[in-house]
Design a protein around this motif. Structure first.
Motif, PDB file in Angstrom:
ATOM      1  N   THR A 123      45.678  42.136  34.002  1.00 59.22           N
ATOM      2  CA  THR A 123      44.919  43.204  34.680  1.00 59.22           C
ATOM      3  C   THR A 123      43.419  43.093  34.468  1.00 59.22           C
ATOM      4  O   THR A 123      42.635  43.788  35.135  1.00 59.22           O
ATOM      5  CB  THR A 123      45.389  44.587  34.170  1.00 59.22           C
ATOM      6  N   THR A 141      41.830  43.978  31.771  1.00 62.48           N
ATOM      7  CA  THR A 141      41.373  45.169  31.046  1.00 62.48           C
ATOM      8  C   THR A 141      41.260  44.881  29.553  1.00 62.48           C
ATOM      9  O   THR A 141      41.706  43.835  29.078  1.00 62.48           O
ATOM     10  CB  THR A 141      42.353  46.344  31.266  1.00 62.48           C
ATOM     11  N   LYS A 177      49.760  37.012  42.478  1.00 63.64           N
ATOM     12  CA  LYS A 177      50.498  37.855  41.537  1.00 63.64           C
ATOM     13  C   LYS A 177      51.917  37.361  41.271  1.00 63.64           C
ATOM     14  O   LYS A 177      52.406  37.452  40.151  1.00 63.64           O
ATOM     15  CB  LYS A 177      50.548  39.298  42.063  1.00 63.64           C
TER      16      LYS A 177
END
Length: 418
Positions: free
Chosen positions: A318, A320, A88
């Motif tokens: 993410t 998404t 990350k």
């Protein structure tokens, strides 16, 4: 006869769809930032800095095919692959760096658009109640309303047509300039001391607008949305080649035009309005109007995707869906759009603010290139499609070039900041 016509139309539509990402890159790269940096480079140094344009287009080609291949084979976008492999921290660092580039670009682009528009209003009309902030508010309000209603596709197409006319005008002007120069080709390449004065930040800006980190990151998104598979790798390579060749030719035409119309006449470019003379030889008095329309088209058509890119990057990170109706994404879009009001309200030199924003891109390109090389050589990701010696060598050379550009950018900013 009718079926044949329909068949031909379908073939043309398929070709245009296949090369959609190429059109996006050309439209994004050959925008207000590119016009600004190429005009200033031509006006100040002739074609002496054209090597930076050539090398940035050359190495961008390898980055584009590398990013596309990684996306096609892995099925995941660039940022998702980065997070999955490198964690990350590094991925968020790249995304934040890209956000800084996006916001600073919007600030500079809208500053240039407002300044050029106000010059046209002053010269061509008798309107006296308008000013830079009002013009900027109008354009930003227009972009936000188009985003909010989702009715932006035809608007972006109209803006692209305006940019196309300006690019065509620069190409014609460049041909005329060379034919009518009355001097040797060597005169277009004056000797300059690289690294002195503001050459560093200008070189970094030229490379940054061509090898734009934001544009390369969005390439992965577009390739995924295109639905390309490993069978389309050849199509993807052609797409990458066509985008870089066209970018180089249009950008070079802008530099040649500025050299013939500004450099040979000793006209310096300190403000956005000074750039309007670059189209003079071909379109004469219409140059101001054509340049204004082109800059407005280039500016708005490059700001609009910039508004969408940060939410896209968050969605990629993410993993998404890229649903732009989410309240968070809408808030981000409005916030980034409003950043364009800074220069019209506070002041500053939008031309150099824009070039400085482009010069930020080289700061993250070495890291992106290094991560790409590692990912493309990982068997668990690429399987039998691991890259060979040729592309590895090309990407290694790209990494070295990007490290050198980082050095040039750092030196340029040290000279640029008083």
């Amino acid at each position: 006869m009718k079926p044949n016509n329909n068949s031909l139309l379908k073939k043309i539509q398929k070709k245009l769809k296949d090369f959609g990402p190429a059109f996006f890159i050309i439209g994004y790269v050959v925008g207000t930032g590119s016009v600004t940096s190429m005009v200033i480079s031509g006006a100040k140094y002739g074609l002496s800095l054209s090597w930076a344009l050539l090398l940035s287009c050359f190495f961008s080609y390898f980055l584009i095919i590398a990013i596309s291949k990684l996306t096609i084979v892995s099925g995941n976008t660039l940022m998702f692959n980065f997070k999955k492999t490198f964690g990350k921290f590094f991925t968020l660092f790249i995304i934040i760096a890209l956000l800084v580039s996006i916001v600073s670009s919007c600030i500079g682009v809208m500053g240039v658009v407002a300044e050029v528009t106000m010059e046209w209003i002053t010269v061509k009309t008798s309107i006296s109640f308008l000013n830079g902030p009002i013009v900027a508010i109008f354009f930003i309000g227009l972009l936000i309303s188009l985003f909010w209603t989702g009715k932006h596709e035809n608007f972006i197409k109209a803006m692209s047509i305006m940019v196309g006319f300006m690019a065509f005008a620069f190409i014609i002007t460049s041909i005329m300039v060379v034919n009518e120069a009355g001097t040797s080709l060597a005169a277009f390449f004056p000797q300059i001391a690289i690294g002195d004065d503001d050459t560093g930040i200008l070189i970094a800006g030229m490379v940054g607008t061509t090898m734009a980190g934001v544009c390369l990151a969005s390439r992965s998104i577009l390739v995924q949305e295109q639905g390309w598979t490993v069978e389309d790798l050849k199509t993807e390579n052609k797409d990458a080649m066509s985008s870089m060749v066209m970018t180089f030719l249009i950008s070079l035409a802008i530099m040649i035009s500025a050299t013939g119309t500004l450099y040979f006449q000793g006209i310096e470019v300190n403000d956005a309005t000074d750039m309007m003379n670059a189209l003079g030889p071909w379109v004469g008095n219409f140059a101001v109007t054509l340049f204004t329309l082109g800059i407005i088209g280039a500016g708005l058509s490059s700001i609009f995707p910039n508004l969408l890119l940060f939410p896209w990057l968050i969605a990629d990170y993410t993993g998404t869906e890229r649903d732009m109706k989410k309240p968070l994404y809408k808030f981000i879009v409005i916030l980034v759009a409003l950043s364009g009001l800074l220069v019209p309200f506070i002041g500053g030199k939008p031309v150099w603010i824009l070039i400085a924003s482009q010069a930020l891109s080289p700061f993250i390109m070495p890291l992106i290139t290094l991560f790409l090389i590692i990912l493309l050589n990982k068997k668990e990701i690429m399987k039998e499609h691991k890259i060979g010696f040729g592309l590895n060598l090309a990407l290694a050379a790209t990494f070295i070039f990007n490290c050198y550009m980082l050095y040039v950018a750092l030196k340029g900013f040290m000279n640029f900041i008083p």
